[in-house]
Design an enzyme around this catalytic site. Structure first.
Site, PDB file in Angstrom:
ATOM      1  N   GLY A 116      53.377  40.407  -1.565  1.00 22.39           N
ATOM      2  CA  GLY A 116      54.020  39.479  -2.479  1.00 22.39           C
ATOM      3  C   GLY A 116      52.987  38.775  -3.352  1.00 22.39           C
ATOM      4  CB  SER A 126      52.108  42.369  -7.039  1.00 27.26           C
ATOM      5  OG  SER A 126      52.640  41.678  -5.941  1.00 27.26           O
ATOM      6  CB  CYS A 178      18.380  26.957 -12.520  1.00 27.59           C
ATOM      7  SG  CYS A 178      17.945  25.485 -11.598  1.00 27.59           S
ATOM      8  CG  HIS A 222      23.111  25.644 -13.714  1.00 26.67           C
ATOM      9  ND1 HIS A 222      23.043  26.778 -12.943  1.00 26.67           N
ATOM     10  CD2 HIS A 222      22.282  24.750 -13.143  1.00 26.67           C
ATOM     11  CE1 HIS A 222      22.214  26.575 -11.936  1.00 26.67           C
ATOM     12  NE2 HIS A 222      21.736  25.347 -12.033  1.00 26.67           N
ATOM     13  CB  VAL A 279      48.593  37.972  -8.096  1.00 32.20           C
ATOM     14  CG1 VAL A 279      47.313  37.372  -7.585  1.00 32.20           C
ATOM     15  CG2 VAL A 279      48.374  38.579  -9.459  1.00 32.20           C
ATOM     16  CG  ASP A 280      44.451  39.893  -5.416  1.00 33.61           C
ATOM     17  OD1 ASP A 280      44.604  39.463  -6.578  1.00 33.61           O
ATOM     18  OD2 ASP A 280      43.689  39.373  -4.592  1.00 33.61           O
ATOM     19  CD  GLU A 315      25.489  28.911 -14.504  1.00 36.12           C
ATOM     20  OE1 GLU A 315      24.843  28.859 -15.561  1.00 36.12           O
ATOM     21  OE2 GLU A 315      24.977  28.723 -13.391  1.00 36.12           O
TER      22      GLU A 315
END
Ligand code: XMP
Length: 517
Positions: free
Chosen positions: A222, A227, A79, A167, A224-225, A169
């Site tokens: 607690g 952990s 683009c 685009h 996800v990151d 993506e």
């Protein structure tokens, strides 16, 4: 040697998405501001120029030194990126009058072009632009068009330099993945070395080397990151990692207990601190959202710091910072905004160095790494949850009683999301897995009239929130099935004492936000 694709960001909303798509081909990529091309980095194997909300001929247009890139590595302009290259090398870009937005059919003219390998001759693409390339530079040739956009894709002669007006993506460009794969794998020559397994192997080795025999502390939430960060560090340095998990009293129902049990099962050494009475005491009588957030932040740092000081030989503070937290995203004014996790000055005060092993990963990669590390699925797929917890989901003043009501209502909602199954891509998955984030909000001071049995009730209302998103920057309300909402509403009103009304939040972000406070 490491291979990487550089994505130069001209401010498009889909720049991060380009990055995530490139990573899907097990290829490392970095998103950098448009004028920060690392000309002397030998590991760069290709460059993608993103889109932008700006016009290339506008006064404030973002420009970059294309000569530093052209001829060195393959380039794909998307683009604005395509328009910028066309304009820079002598073509013309003009306003189209009306902004073209949405689906279009791309007719491929150069069927042998390596960028189009495996694509149908006619394929659906997604357009979003107000300008169009009316004339290509000398030596550039058109390789595809749509009924309204003549130069929908071009190549600079036989050079490895392409521009596409659409685009690739986004999901609605149906063969966009194939096009990007052609560019990244075939044209740039990515060997696909970036995988969860290789990430774990190299990061564990790097952590061992950097940390030596040092002790590390980590705040667990607690989520996800943090952990995954903990498990990765544990694999690298074992019990030289100490984790601290602060219960501020506003976690989900039973969350502290359940998460401590999960962490124990993973072999982590976790100090659990119940600081709820301290938090409730400080929050008493406070109504204003920002004041609540400030108190919780300060209180958290205080408790965490007191615990961390007990681990006197710690040299490092580890954090679950991930790549989107660090990308310097551009806004239209060209100002660079940098968002950072707030650790309240702790590293400086305690003379700790920061360790952020997930700093290159997108959220979905963090989850893949978690699976690679053998973590339980319910920890990995857990929705994001704000640091201040239910405090930002209880409007106005917080009391332990309100927290209890909200925890109970939220528990009904979350358990129902996990047990309700829907079909996705031909497979049955929990409804929970189809949304980015869900939670319940207590409309604290709102009371409404109801009837239960023969009795009049005058009780609280809760709102259910569920959104779809890819990065929490923008979000849409999730179209949860009516039958599901009906069941949850019934269950909450029947099971949660003090609630007689359930609403569903149908606001998107922007203009609303995901959390209510
Ligand atoms: P908003 O409400 O700004 O939220 O649309 C975007 C995402 O950020 C989360 N959030 C927070 N996370 N500390 C956090 O760790 C916070 O203070 C905080 N406030 C919002 C929110 O849950 C959503 O995922």
């Amino acid at each position: 040697m490491q291979q990487k694709i550089i994505i130069l960001d001209f401010g498009s909303q889909t720049t991060q998405l380009i990055g995530r798509r490139v990573r899907e081909f097990n290829t490392f990529c970095e998103i950098l501001p448009y004028d920060k091309f690392p000309a002397d980095d030998p590991s760069v194997i290709g460059v993608i120029l993103s889109g932008s909300p700006l016009s290339v001929y506008g006064e404030n247009a973002f420009k970059t030194n294309l000569d530093a890139i052209r001829g060195r590595v393959p380039v794909l302009g998307i683009c604005y990126g395509a328009q910028l290259m066309a304009q820079t090398y002598g073509g013309s870009v003009e306003p189209e009058g009306t902004r073209e937005y949405g689906r279009a059919m791309l007719d491929i003219e150069d069927r042998q072009n390596p960028l189009f390998k495996g694509l149908d001759d006619r394929t659906q693409v997604w357009m979003s632009h107000g300008d169009t390339i009316t004339r290509l530079p000398a030596g550039f040739r058109r390789i595809a068009s749509t009924s309204t956009v003549k130069n929908a894709a071009y190549q600079a002669g036989d050079e490895p330099l392409w521009g596409v007006q659409f685009h690739p993506e986004v999901f609605h460009t149906l063969q966009g993945t194939q096009l990007l794969r052609n560019f990244v794998v075939d044209i740039c020559g990515s060997r696909g070395l970036w995988s969860p397994a290789s990430f774990v192997e190299s990061t564990v080795a790097e952590l061992r080397e950097t940390l030596g025999n040092d002790r590390v502390i980590l705040g667990l939430s607690g989520g996800v990151d943090s952990s995954v960060t903990a498990v990765l560090l544990h694999r690298a340095i074992g019990d030289r990692l100490t984790c601290i998990f602060v219960d501020h009293g506003m976690l989900r129902k039973n969350e502290f207990r359940d998460v401590m049990r999960d962490y124990g099962g993973l072999g982590l050494q976790v100090v659990g601190v119940d600081a709820s009475s301290l938090f409730f005491g400080r929050l008493a009588g406070v109504h204003e959202p920002e004041a609540k957030r400030r108190i919780i932040g300060a209180c958290f740092i205080e408790v965490f710091e007191a615990e961390a000081r007990k681990i006197s030989d710690a040299r490092w503070l580890a954090q679950g910072t991930i790549y989107p937290d660090r990308i310097e995203s551009l806004n239209i004014t060209g100002k660079v905004i940098k968002s950072h996790h707030n650790v309240g000055g702790l590293p400086e005060r305690m003379n700790l160095r920061l360790c952020e092993p997930l700093r290159w990963l997108f959220k979905d990669e963090v989850r893949r790494v978690g699976r690679e590390l053998g973590m339980p699925e319910h920890l990995i797929t857990r929705h994001p949850f704000p640091g201040p917890g239910l405090a930002v989901r209880i409007l106005g003043e917080i009391t332990p009683e309100k927290v209890r009501v909200l925890q109970d209502a939220d528990d009904v909602y979350v358990r129902a999301l996990r047990s309700w199954k829907v079909e996705r891509d031909g497979v049955e998955v929990p409804l929970y897995d189809t949304v980015w984030q869900a939670g319940t909000i207590l409309l604290s001071d709102v009371r409404s009239v109801g009837v239960m049995g023969d009795e009049r009730t005058y009780e609280r209302a809760v709102a259910l929130r569920a959104v779809t998103s890819t990065d929490a920057m923008t979000a849409d309300w999730a179209r949860l099935p009516y039958d599901f909402l009906a069941q949850v509403s019934n269950d909450i009103i029947n099971q949660v004492k003090g609630v007689n009304r359930v609403c569903y939040d149908i606001s998107s972000k922007p203009p609303s936000t995901i959390e209510w406070e």
